[in-house]
Enzyme design. Structure first.
Site, PDB file in Angstrom:
ATOM      1  CB  SER A  32      -1.156   0.118   1.251  1.00  0.00           C
ATOM      2  OG  SER A  32      -1.875   0.527   1.231  1.00  0.00           O
ATOM      3  CG  ASP A  44      -4.917  -1.727   0.202  1.00  0.00           C
ATOM      4  OD1 ASP A  44      -3.485  -1.945   1.007  1.00  0.00           O
ATOM      5  OD2 ASP A  44      -4.153  -0.030   0.145  1.00  0.00           O
TER       6      ASP A  44
END
Length: 280
Positions: free
Chosen positions: A42, A186
């Protein structure tokens, strides 16, 4: 002695804080950006890609604190308590870790977000180079339908921008990213840091903006991954935000206004930090 740098998730505040922390460590004679392997999740995928983009740490820091150099971000007004509650609701009927990841994937696929192309343009602007760096960079994302993790690198056949966009696709906030006909979300859905992907390194530094907090229960939380790395003989150090940095990062880590205070707090923390490598 192979060294690995693990960079965890934490939104735009996490990007700024990690950049500041790395600059502060370098100020104090502890430049760790030359690691042989970088694992990015991320926000950490953004920082990892930026480190290989040809700009100096000072230039990367300036891009966080100087308004005229800051990338135009899409404002995400996220209420973290509500976000956690929505994720909890999505997980209500999931029993196993795999089921939980698939449930979060469905939640992400069903969410109303900005178009993929609009979000991808932000990621493009963040990265000073769109080419994979010469050293090993592992970027972690999760297949939204299967729930299986995917590690992108320069041998994966996936472009750097798409890999970073996928790893940064916060479920329910940003659109899942389409790569090869699959949709990805993510990498923090698997683990906030994915430190176990640094296995094989003899020295590992984990920088965790979220302090080891996991979005969903996973099979490789930070404490377990660190324990396994140390059991394999690696020296491991973990750095989390100090009190001042947590305050600077604020309640909404996706708020672009956090960038300057988070970067400044990270640099101050880095300058006063002595990395403690341990095997036990």
């Amino acid at each position: 002695m192979a060294e690995a740098l693990v960079l965890g998730g934490g939104g735009v505040a996490g990007i700024a804080w990690m950049t500041g922390l790395l600059a502060g460590l370098a100020d104090a004679g502890q430049d760790v950006t030359g690691a042989d392997v970088i694992v990015g999740t991320s926000a950490g995928s953004t920082v990892g890609a930026q480190l290989g983009g040809g700009l100096s740490l000072e230039e990367l820091y300036a891009r966080q604190v100087e308004p005229e150099l800051q990338v135009a971000e899409i404002t995400a007004d996220v209420d973290m308590e509500r976000f956690v509650a929505e994720i909890g609701a999505a997980l209500r009927d999931a029993g196993t870790v795999a089921q939980m990841r698939r449930a979060v994937g469905r939640f992400a696929l069903d969410a109303a977000t900005v178009p993929e192309a609009e979000r991808r343009a932000v990621i493009e602007a963040r990265l000073p180079s769109h080419e994979w760096p010469a050293r090993t960079l592992k970027i972690v994302a999760v297949d939204a339908e299967s729930g299986e993790p995917r590690v992108f690198d320069d041998a994966s056949g996936v472009g750097l921008v798409d890999a970073v966009a996928a790893s940064c696709a916060v479920p329910g906030v940003w659109p899942p990213v389409t790569i090869g006909g699959r949709r990805y979300i993510d990498g923090g859905v698997r683990s906030g840091e994915n430190a176990d992907y640094a296995a094989g390194a003899s020295r590992v530094l984990v920088i965790a903006p979220l302090g080891g907090l996991e979005l969903i229960p996973g099979d490789k939380p930070l404490d377990r991954a660190v324990e396994e790395l140390r059991a394999a003989g690696a020296e491991v150090a973990v750095v989390v935000p100090d009190e001042a940095s947590r305050a600077a990062m604020g309640a909404n880590p996706l708020d672009p206004a956090t960038r300057r205070p988070a970067a400044e707090a990270g640099r101050a923390q880095g300058r006063n930090l002595k990395i403690a490598w341990t095997r036990t």
